[in-house]
Design an enzyme around this catalytic site. Structure first.
Site, PDB file in Angstrom:
ATOM      1  N   SER A  55       0.738  19.733  27.065  1.00  0.00           N
ATOM      2  CA  SER A  55       1.105  20.012  28.360  1.00  0.00           C
ATOM      3  C   SER A  55       0.777  21.329  28.910  1.00  0.00           C
ATOM      4  CB  SER A  55       2.749  19.516  28.663  1.00  0.00           C
ATOM      5  OG  SER A  55       2.784  20.157  29.157  1.00  0.00           O
ATOM      6  N   HIS A 111      -2.113  17.256  30.651  1.00  0.00           N
ATOM      7  CA  HIS A 111      -1.215  16.906  31.302  1.00  0.00           C
ATOM      8  C   HIS A 111      -0.811  18.325  32.376  1.00  0.00           C
ATOM      9  CE1 HIS A 111       3.298  14.543  31.710  1.00  0.00           C
ATOM     10  NE2 HIS A 111       3.263  16.071  31.377  1.00  0.00           N
ATOM     11  N   ASP A 119       1.918  20.438  34.855  1.00  0.00           N
ATOM     12  CA  ASP A 119       3.282  19.335  35.354  1.00  0.00           C
ATOM     13  C   ASP A 119       4.421  20.195  36.540  1.00  0.00           C
ATOM     14  OD1 ASP A 119       5.218  18.267  32.909  1.00  0.00           O
ATOM     15  OD2 ASP A 119       4.553  19.948  31.899  1.00  0.00           O
ATOM     16  N   MET A 175       6.470  21.631  39.177  1.00  0.00           N
ATOM     17  CA  MET A 175       7.803  21.481  39.374  1.00  0.00           C
ATOM     18  C   MET A 175       8.583  22.229  40.792  1.00  0.00           C
ATOM     19  SD  MET A 175       9.387  22.433  35.742  1.00  0.00           S
ATOM     20  CE  MET A 175       8.301  21.885  34.337  1.00  0.00           C
ATOM     21  N   HIS A 198       1.777  14.858  37.078  1.00  0.00           N
ATOM     22  CA  HIS A 198       3.280  14.523  36.384  1.00  0.00           C
ATOM     23  C   HIS A 198       4.751  15.366  37.594  1.00  0.00           C
ATOM     24  CE1 HIS A 198       6.828  15.046  33.870  1.00  0.00           C
ATOM     25  NE2 HIS A 198       7.371  13.538  34.782  1.00  0.00           N
ATOM     26  N   MET A 241       7.598  15.759  39.034  1.00  0.00           N
ATOM     27  CA  MET A 241       8.815  16.677  39.091  1.00  0.00           C
ATOM     28  C   MET A 241       9.506  17.008  40.491  1.00  0.00           C
ATOM     29  SD  MET A 241       9.198  17.372  35.170  1.00  0.00           S
ATOM     30  CE  MET A 241       7.435  17.725  35.122  1.00  0.00           C
ATOM     31  N   MET A 275      10.188  10.135  29.315  1.00  0.00           N
ATOM     32  CA  MET A 275      10.814  11.219  29.742  1.00  0.00           C
ATOM     33  C   MET A 275      11.788  10.709  27.792  1.00  0.00           C
ATOM     34  SD  MET A 275       9.720  13.163  32.171  1.00  0.00           S
ATOM     35  CE  MET A 275      10.527  14.742  30.753  1.00  0.00           C
ATOM     36  N   ASP A 316       7.102  11.828  26.973  1.00  0.00           N
ATOM     37  CA  ASP A 316       6.720  12.893  27.295  1.00  0.00           C
ATOM     38  C   ASP A 316       8.487  14.780  26.661  1.00  0.00           C
ATOM     39  OD1 ASP A 316       6.354  15.621  29.013  1.00  0.00           O
ATOM     40  OD2 ASP A 316       6.226  14.939  30.379  1.00  0.00           O
TER      41      ASP A 316
HETATM   42  C1  DX5 Z   1       9.083  18.879  30.692  1.00  0.00           C
HETATM   43  C2  DX5 Z   1       7.514  18.519  30.715  1.00  0.00           C
HETATM   44  C3  DX5 Z   1       6.956  18.377  29.730  1.00  0.00           C
HETATM   45  C4  DX5 Z   1       7.164  19.573  28.481  1.00  0.00           C
HETATM   46  C5  DX5 Z   1       7.218  19.084  27.538  1.00  0.00           C
HETATM   47  O1  DX5 Z   1       9.831  18.297  31.641  1.00  0.00           O
HETATM   48  O2  DX5 Z   1       7.084  17.112  31.822  1.00  0.00           O
HETATM   49  O3  DX5 Z   1       5.995  17.773  29.904  1.00  0.00           O
HETATM   50  O4  DX5 Z   1       5.563  20.339  28.710  1.00  0.00           O
HETATM   51  O5  DX5 Z   1       6.594  20.133  26.759  1.00  0.00           O
HETATM   52  P1  DX5 Z   1       7.548  19.954  25.130  1.00  0.00           P
HETATM   53  O6  DX5 Z   1       6.496  18.398  24.042  1.00  0.00           O
HETATM   54  O7  DX5 Z   1       7.855  21.836  24.627  1.00  0.00           O
HETATM   55  O8  DX5 Z   1       7.874  19.413  24.658  1.00  0.00           O
HETATM   56 ZN    ZN Z   2       5.010  16.485  32.179  1.00  0.00          ZN
END
Ligand code: DX5
Ligand code: ZN
Length: 232
Positions: A22, A46, A48, A50, A79, A81, A150, A188
């Site tokens: 990620s 991956h 993310d 947000m 991903h 969010m 998650m 994740d």
């Molecule tokens: C958190 C993200 C993850 C995050 C995971 O909301 O969706 O993808 O990057 O990070 P680690 O592996 O450090 O928990």
């Molecule tokens: Zn993620």
């Protein structure tokens, strides 16, 4: 491994988990340098996204994914969010995402959201917040290419794995097997060497790992170690 080959990978044939690093934990000032360090070890990357609304944080968006797409043939696992995912699916598809995953909590009509992703020519993924009862996803599983559990509260990297996630992984694994689905079961949040084996045994095939990979000095080695620990 070339891009076309990567897209035909069947998760049922994976003998070890795939790791999807990620980029949230990468150095965004040197993003592609960091990605290149793990490109040979991983098929998936991956990303993310947000919105500061569904989750209490903001991260990257469309322009970054578009730029990453130009510089790697990895499978881009986006991903989302974000609230109102339907409004942005075409844009994330055009940016070059291969898988687009939305949160079940964010869609008024998840069947429609899945259809929008597929109509854009992309693989459809659904994710679920740890506070949402896992049973709500059952009606959608047959239409999905990926399901993302998650194992932390979405929004931040570097959190601790919630052990309750293991039963949720097992539940979705069972449901996918019952309907003969080849969907990827991904996890994740908080994945480290110490919990990798339990997560793999619970039935997950794709491990999203941010800090474990990108905070390591030797990122490629961190990927290899994580895979090895999953098989213990
Ligand atoms: C958190 C993200 C993850 C995050 C995971 O909301 O969706 O993808 O990057 O990070 P680690 O592996 O450090 O928990
Ligand atoms: Zn993620």
């Amino acid at each position: 491994m070339n891009y076309e080959f990567r897209k035909t990978v069947n998760p049922r044939e994976w003998s070890a988990p795939e790791i999807a690093p990620s980029v949230l934990s990468a150095d965004f000032g040197y993003l592609m340098r960091d990605v290149k360090e793990i490109e040979a070890q991983c098929s998936f990357l991956h990303l993310d996204v947000m919105d500061g609304h569904f989750v209490p944080n903001m991260s990257i968006g469309i322009p970054v994914i578009k730029s990453v797409r130009k510089h790697t043939d990895m499978i881009l696992d986006t991903h989302l969010m974000i609230d109102n995912p339907d409004d942005y699916i075409q844009a994330f598809a055009d940016a070059g995402s291969d898988y687009i995953t939305f949160h079940v909590e964010c869609s008024d009509n998840p069947h429609k959201t899945i259809e929008l992703i597929k109509n854009a020519g992309k693989k459809a993924g659904m994710s679920i917040h740890p506070d949402t009862p896992i049973e709500v996803v059952k009606p959608y599983l047959k239409d999905l290419d990926l399901f993302l559990i998650m194992s932390v509260r979405p929004g931040f990297g570097g959190q601790k794995f919630m052990p309750e996630a293991l039963d949720r992984i097992k539940y979705v694994r069972q449901q996918l097997d019952a309907i003969g689905s080849n969907a990827i079961l991904s996890v994740d949040g908080g994945i480290i060497n110490d919990n990798a084996s339990a997560i793999f045994k619970a039935g997950a095939g794709l491990f999203v790992a941010g800090s474990t990979v990108f905070c390591a000095d030797d990122k490629a080695k961190a990927v290899e170690e994580l895979k090895k620990c999953a098989l213990l």
